[in-house]
Design a protein around this motif. Structure first.
Motif, PDB file in Angstrom:
ATOM      1  N   GLU A 417      52.538  22.501  20.518  1.00  0.00           N
ATOM      2  CA  GLU A 417      53.003  21.166  20.884  1.00  0.00           C
ATOM      3  C   GLU A 417      54.423  21.239  21.420  1.00  0.00           C
ATOM      4  O   GLU A 417      55.189  22.162  21.098  1.00  0.00           O
ATOM      5  CB  GLU A 417      52.952  20.218  19.686  1.00  0.00           C
ATOM      6  CG  GLU A 417      53.905  20.594  18.565  1.00  0.00           C
ATOM      7  CD  GLU A 417      53.917  19.588  17.439  1.00  0.00           C
ATOM      8  OE1 GLU A 417      52.989  18.780  17.369  1.00  0.00           O
ATOM      9  OE2 GLU A 417      54.870  19.602  16.635  1.00  0.00           O
ATOM     10  N   LYS A 418      54.781  20.223  22.241  1.00  0.00           N
ATOM     11  CA  LYS A 418      56.129  20.141  22.788  1.00  0.00           C
ATOM     12  C   LYS A 418      56.488  18.667  22.934  1.00  0.00           C
ATOM     13  O   LYS A 418      55.716  17.872  23.492  1.00  0.00           O
ATOM     14  CB  LYS A 418      56.223  20.839  24.136  1.00  0.00           C
ATOM     15  CG  LYS A 418      57.621  20.794  24.773  1.00  0.00           C
ATOM     16  CD  LYS A 418      57.683  21.526  26.095  1.00  0.00           C
ATOM     17  CE  LYS A 418      56.929  20.770  27.169  1.00  0.00           C
ATOM     18  NZ  LYS A 418      57.118  21.359  28.519  1.00  0.00           N
ATOM     19  N   GLY A 419      57.671  18.312  22.453  1.00  0.00           N
ATOM     20  CA  GLY A 419      58.103  16.928  22.572  1.00  0.00           C
ATOM     21  C   GLY A 419      57.218  16.001  21.773  1.00  0.00           C
ATOM     22  O   GLY A 419      56.676  16.355  20.729  1.00  0.00           O
ATOM     23  N   GLU A 420      57.043  14.801  22.276  1.00  0.00           N
ATOM     24  CA  GLU A 420      56.297  13.780  21.558  1.00  0.00           C
ATOM     25  C   GLU A 420      54.856  13.640  22.031  1.00  0.00           C
ATOM     26  O   GLU A 420      54.052  12.988  21.378  1.00  0.00           O
ATOM     27  CB  GLU A 420      57.003  12.411  21.690  1.00  0.00           C
ATOM     28  CG  GLU A 420      58.397  12.372  21.089  1.00  0.00           C
ATOM     29  CD  GLU A 420      58.365  12.574  19.580  1.00  0.00           C
ATOM     30  OE1 GLU A 420      57.368  12.172  18.947  1.00  0.00           O
ATOM     31  OE2 GLU A 420      59.327  13.146  19.047  1.00  0.00           O
ATOM     32  N   ASP A 421      54.555  14.190  23.190  1.00  0.00           N
ATOM     33  CA  ASP A 421      53.257  13.877  23.793  1.00  0.00           C
ATOM     34  C   ASP A 421      52.376  15.081  24.099  1.00  0.00           C
ATOM     35  O   ASP A 421      51.161  14.942  24.217  1.00  0.00           O
ATOM     36  CB  ASP A 421      53.465  13.096  25.103  1.00  0.00           C
ATOM     37  CG  ASP A 421      54.201  11.791  24.876  1.00  0.00           C
ATOM     38  OD1 ASP A 421      53.897  11.121  23.876  1.00  0.00           O
ATOM     39  OD2 ASP A 421      55.088  11.472  25.682  1.00  0.00           O
ATOM     40  N   ASP A 422      52.961  16.252  24.304  1.00  0.00           N
ATOM     41  CA  ASP A 422      52.176  17.383  24.811  1.00  0.00           C
ATOM     42  C   ASP A 422      51.612  18.234  23.687  1.00  0.00           C
ATOM     43  O   ASP A 422      52.352  18.744  22.839  1.00  0.00           O
ATOM     44  CB  ASP A 422      53.050  18.266  25.708  1.00  0.00           C
ATOM     45  CG  ASP A 422      53.439  17.566  26.994  1.00  0.00           C
ATOM     46  OD1 ASP A 422      52.684  16.676  27.412  1.00  0.00           O
ATOM     47  OD2 ASP A 422      54.485  17.899  27.568  1.00  0.00           O
ATOM     48  N   THR A 423      50.291  18.379  23.688  1.00  0.00           N
ATOM     49  CA  THR A 423      49.597  19.284  22.764  1.00  0.00           C
ATOM     50  C   THR A 423      48.502  19.994  23.554  1.00  0.00           C
ATOM     51  O   THR A 423      47.795  19.356  24.341  1.00  0.00           O
ATOM     52  CB  THR A 423      48.971  18.526  21.581  1.00  0.00           C
ATOM     53  OG1 THR A 423      49.987  17.810  20.883  1.00  0.00           O
ATOM     54  CG2 THR A 423      48.308  19.501  20.616  1.00  0.00           C
ATOM     55  N   PRO A 445      44.352  13.512  27.874  1.00  0.00           N
ATOM     56  CA  PRO A 445      44.594  14.559  26.870  1.00  0.00           C
ATOM     57  C   PRO A 445      43.394  14.738  25.951  1.00  0.00           C
ATOM     58  O   PRO A 445      42.795  13.762  25.485  1.00  0.00           O
ATOM     59  CB  PRO A 445      45.810  14.034  26.096  1.00  0.00           C
ATOM     60  CG  PRO A 445      46.473  13.071  27.020  1.00  0.00           C
ATOM     61  CD  PRO A 445      45.362  12.438  27.797  1.00  0.00           C
ATOM     62  N   LEU A 446      43.042  15.979  25.693  1.00  0.00           N
ATOM     63  CA  LEU A 446      41.956  16.269  24.757  1.00  0.00           C
ATOM     64  C   LEU A 446      42.408  16.105  23.311  1.00  0.00           C
ATOM     65  O   LEU A 446      41.598  15.789  22.431  1.00  0.00           O
ATOM     66  CB  LEU A 446      41.453  17.705  24.964  1.00  0.00           C
ATOM     67  CG  LEU A 446      40.636  17.976  26.224  1.00  0.00           C
ATOM     68  CD1 LEU A 446      40.507  19.469  26.471  1.00  0.00           C
ATOM     69  CD2 LEU A 446      39.249  17.343  26.096  1.00  0.00           C
ATOM     70  N   TYR A 447      43.721  16.309  23.062  1.00  0.00           N
ATOM     71  CA  TYR A 447      44.219  16.346  21.690  1.00  0.00           C
ATOM     72  C   TYR A 447      45.341  15.334  21.494  1.00  0.00           C
ATOM     73  O   TYR A 447      46.061  14.992  22.444  1.00  0.00           O
ATOM     74  CB  TYR A 447      44.706  17.765  21.358  1.00  0.00           C
ATOM     75  CG  TYR A 447      43.712  18.827  21.735  1.00  0.00           C
ATOM     76  CD1 TYR A 447      42.503  18.951  21.050  1.00  0.00           C
ATOM     77  CD2 TYR A 447      43.941  19.683  22.809  1.00  0.00           C
ATOM     78  CE1 TYR A 447      41.569  19.909  21.402  1.00  0.00           C
ATOM     79  CE2 TYR A 447      43.002  20.647  23.171  1.00  0.00           C
ATOM     80  CZ  TYR A 447      41.816  20.747  22.468  1.00  0.00           C
ATOM     81  OH  TYR A 447      40.891  21.675  22.819  1.00  0.00           O
ATOM     82  N   SER A 448      45.477  14.859  20.252  1.00  0.00           N
ATOM     83  CA  SER A 448      46.472  13.839  19.934  1.00  0.00           C
ATOM     84  C   SER A 448      47.881  14.409  20.027  1.00  0.00           C
ATOM     85  O   SER A 448      48.076  15.627  19.965  1.00  0.00           O
ATOM     86  CB  SER A 448      46.220  13.289  18.530  1.00  0.00           C
ATOM     87  OG  SER A 448      46.385  14.300  17.558  1.00  0.00           O
ATOM     88  N   PRO A 449      48.907  13.530  20.134  1.00  0.00           N
ATOM     89  CA  PRO A 449      50.280  14.007  20.315  1.00  0.00           C
ATOM     90  C   PRO A 449      50.873  14.600  19.052  1.00  0.00           C
ATOM     91  O   PRO A 449      50.216  14.720  18.026  1.00  0.00           O
ATOM     92  CB  PRO A 449      51.030  12.738  20.742  1.00  0.00           C
ATOM     93  CG  PRO A 449      50.225  11.624  20.158  1.00  0.00           C
ATOM     94  CD  PRO A 449      48.800  12.073  20.226  1.00  0.00           C
ATOM     95  N   ARG A 450      52.149  14.927  19.153  1.00  0.00           N
ATOM     96  CA  ARG A 450      52.887  15.683  18.147  1.00  0.00           C
ATOM     97  C   ARG A 450      52.875  15.032  16.770  1.00  0.00           C
ATOM     98  O   ARG A 450      52.768  13.834  16.611  1.00  0.00           O
ATOM     99  CB  ARG A 450      54.331  15.846  18.625  1.00  0.00           C
ATOM    100  CG  ARG A 450      55.236  16.566  17.657  1.00  0.00           C
ATOM    101  CD  ARG A 450      56.634  16.678  18.205  1.00  0.00           C
ATOM    102  NE  ARG A 450      57.519  17.287  17.231  1.00  0.00           N
ATOM    103  CZ  ARG A 450      58.777  17.568  17.453  1.00  0.00           C
ATOM    104  NH1 ARG A 450      59.304  17.287  18.614  1.00  0.00           N
ATOM    105  NH2 ARG A 450      59.518  18.124  16.519  1.00  0.00           N
ATOM    106  N   GLY A 451      53.061  15.890  15.740  1.00  0.00           N
ATOM    107  CA  GLY A 451      53.330  15.442  14.379  1.00  0.00           C
ATOM    108  C   GLY A 451      52.109  15.175  13.526  1.00  0.00           C
ATOM    109  O   GLY A 451      52.233  14.679  12.412  1.00  0.00           O
ATOM    110  N   LEU A 452      50.916  15.507  14.015  1.00  0.00           N
ATOM    111  CA  LEU A 452      49.699  15.231  13.258  1.00  0.00           C
ATOM    112  C   LEU A 452      48.930  16.532  13.057  1.00  0.00           C
ATOM    113  O   LEU A 452      48.975  17.432  13.890  1.00  0.00           O
ATOM    114  CB  LEU A 452      48.840  14.204  14.003  1.00  0.00           C
ATOM    115  CG  LEU A 452      49.539  12.852  14.174  1.00  0.00           C
ATOM    116  CD1 LEU A 452      48.802  12.006  15.190  1.00  0.00           C
ATOM    117  CD2 LEU A 452      49.640  12.108  12.846  1.00  0.00           C
TER     118      LEU A 452
END
Length: 569
Positions: A417-423, A445-452
């Motif tokens: 992941e990178k930043g808040e949106d890229d996974t 996006p296939l996958y949810s954003p950062r932090g999860l």
């Protein structure tokens, strides 16, 4: 054109094969046009040919003639002799007390059996071969992708070598320049000393000549000449100039650069399963994409137990336990906020602890087929492998690795992941990036954003499965990165949103995921169809793994226990 589904042509004469059928010979059961009737009768004049209009043909079977009683037809069958017989044969001594049946009954049973074979050919075998052809065609299409990736990897590695060689050449030339300057300085200093001595000798010679030419007796008698300092000659500097000693390129470069492991195609007798009328073709993992040592027969199909049972419980001593990975059928690795530990399954005893000071070790351990431990460090942005000691395999610049898994082809899959949106999911061979999976065919996006939380595994059919807690789903793509399906839970029975944590797959390509909110394990098939739950009184299940016997290991976060569960017969 498929003869089973195409429109049926008009019936043609069996003799000329061109004209439309108009007549029928009840004796020979042959379809004829009017023009061929005479030719048919004249072909075998020993028979009483009964030619009628096609619409008036008989439906009764043509019984074979008796080989012993030429005037009779065989309407019966002797079971003991396994031959057709006529009524005259039955009353003879040869077939006395033999078991005899009507040939029409045997014919009816035979037709029924043939019809079953036709049904199996049409409904099962033929569709299965179509599926196999599609599977081979799919493998052929994947070959172009794989070999293109192989060529790109070799080119990229060559470019990396060129860059490293350029840097090495620059470094060596710099060292040569430094050596030259140092040698120059040494020789110039030595030359200066020799020249100083030479100058002093000239001065002394001039002084002595003047003294000789003088008529002052005292001056000559008192003259002292010190030649010792000049008789001791300065050291000679023997200079051995620096030399470049290159390695033999032809002998070394191939081994150092790398080698291509050739494709291995092996025949797996149990690789395909026959399609049923209701089901689809099942295949084992594609042997073309695996090494010969990894290819094998499909495992026997095991039925799911109605009541899964906990076989073993291991207390790990973590404050919070997050991950479990099978080292073998006898040992498991675990990870949590107290580092990484290796346990004996049968004894439940601690075998080894790895120091992970200041490293983030949560839900991100895996074991390679060679038995080496792999884990990701979120904060240092690295993926590491542990053999005898820890070795850094991959280092990211702007991305943080969340979780890893190893594949059947010895690659490493990393969720980053990178930043808040890229996974995204990236496939690596060693430190070489081979594939990136981030968007679906609509660019979303296939996958949810950062932090999860996210966990990843590879299925036997080479699908890539990610348990994505942010999307409350299991996201499954095929080996090329194309989205196959998203599983969001068994909606008829589930009250909470799916909260997936760990994910693993078994020998039959079933996908298992830990539902942290519902305290159970979901089992779905390789196409995303729900099969059943595993409960067994689980509490906050997190990490999952499966051994070679399809035993399930569940890491419970708060209880700090690993439970070994038997869920198949």
């Amino acid at each position: 054109m498929d003869p089973r589904t195409s429109a049926q042509d008009v019936m043609r004469c069996d003799l000329c094969e061109t004209a439309v059928v108009q007549m029928h010979c009840n004796t020979c059961l042959v379809n004829l046009c009017k023009a061929c009737v005479g030719e048919h009768i004249s072909t075998d004049e020993s028979k009483d040919h009964k030619v009628v209009k096609f619409q008036a043909r008989k439906s009764t079977p043509l019984h074979p003639g008796c080989k012993i009683h030429a005037e009779n037809s065989c309407e019966l069958h002797c079971k003991e002799c396994d031959i057709p017989v006529c009524a005259a044969c039955i009353v003879s001594k040869k077939h006395k007390e033999h078991d005899v049946h009507f040939l029409k009954d045997i014919l009816a049973r035979k037709k029924t059996a043939i019809q079953k074979e036709i049904n199996e050919l049409e409904e099962s075998i033929y569709p299965t071969y179509l599926d196999i052809a599609a599977d081979v065609q799919n493998t052929l299409s994947q070959l172009d992708v794989k070999y293109e990736e192989l060529s790109i990897a070799i080119t990229k590695h060559g470019e990396d070598w060129h860059r490293e060689i350029d840097k090495l050449v620059k470094k060596l030339k710099s060292e040569v320049e430094e050596m030259k300057n140092k040698d120059n300085e040494t020789l110039k200093t030595h030359l200066s000393n020799v020249e100083t001595c030479t100058s002093k000798i000239n001065e002394d010679v001039d002084s002595l000549r003047k003294s000789i030419d003088s008529y002052d007796v005292n001056k000559i008698l008192n003259l002292q000449i010190d030649l010792k300092k000049y008789r001791i000659l300065p050291s000679k500097l023997n200079v051995s100039t620096a030399q470049f000693s290159p390695l033999a390129i032809q002998e070394q470069i191939s081994e150092l650069f790398g080698k291509i492991i050739p494709t291995t195609i092996s025949a797996d007798k149990h690789g395909y399963t026959m399609r049923t009328a209701q089901g689809s073709l099942e295949t084992s993992s594609c042997p073309l994409m695996e090494k010969a040592s990894e290819a094998g027969s499909s495992p026997p199909i095991k039925q799911l137990l109605d009541e899964p049972e906990t076989v073993t419980t291991i207390n790990t001593g973590y404050r919070e336990l997050y991950s479990v990975a099978c080292q073998s059928d006898e040992e498991i690795w675990t990870s949590g906020n107290d580092g990484i530990k290796l346990f004996s399954i049968s004894r439940g005893s601690l075998l080894q602890s790895l120091s992970t000071t200041s490293e983030c070790i949560l839900n991100n351990i895996a074991v390679t087929k060679r038995g080496d431990l792999v884990y990701a460090n979120y904060f240092s942005k690295t993926v590491n492998i542990v053999k005898k000691q820890k070795t850094e395999v991959i280092r990211f610049k702007n991305w943080n690795p969340l979780t890893v898994c190893t594949t059947s082809s010895a690659d490493i899959l990393v969720v980053i992941e990178k930043g808040e949106d890229d996974t995204k999911v990236v496939r690596y061979s060693g430190a070489t990036e081979k594939q990136t999976i981030q968007f679906d065919n609509k660019g979303k996006p296939l996958y949810s954003p950062r932090g999860l939380f996210k966990h990843i595994t590879e299925n036997r059919n080479l699908d890539i499965c990610v348990a994505d807690n942010g999307f409350h789903a299991i996201v499954v793509v095929n080996m090329t990165g194309k989205l196959r399906f998203r599983y969001t839970g068994h909606t008829l029975a589930q009250t909470n949103l799916l909260s997936p944590r760990g994910i693993t797959t078994d020998s039959q390509s079933h996908i298992l995921t830990a539902d942290n909110e519902s305290n159970c394990i979901h089992i779905i098939d390789q196409d995303g169809q729900f099969l059943r739950y595993i409960d067994c009184g689980l509490s906050e299940p997190w990490g999952l793994c499966i051994d070679t016997n399809d035993n399930l290991f569940v890491a419970e976060m708060q209880s700090n226990q690993v439970k070994k569960i038997r869920y198949k017969k």
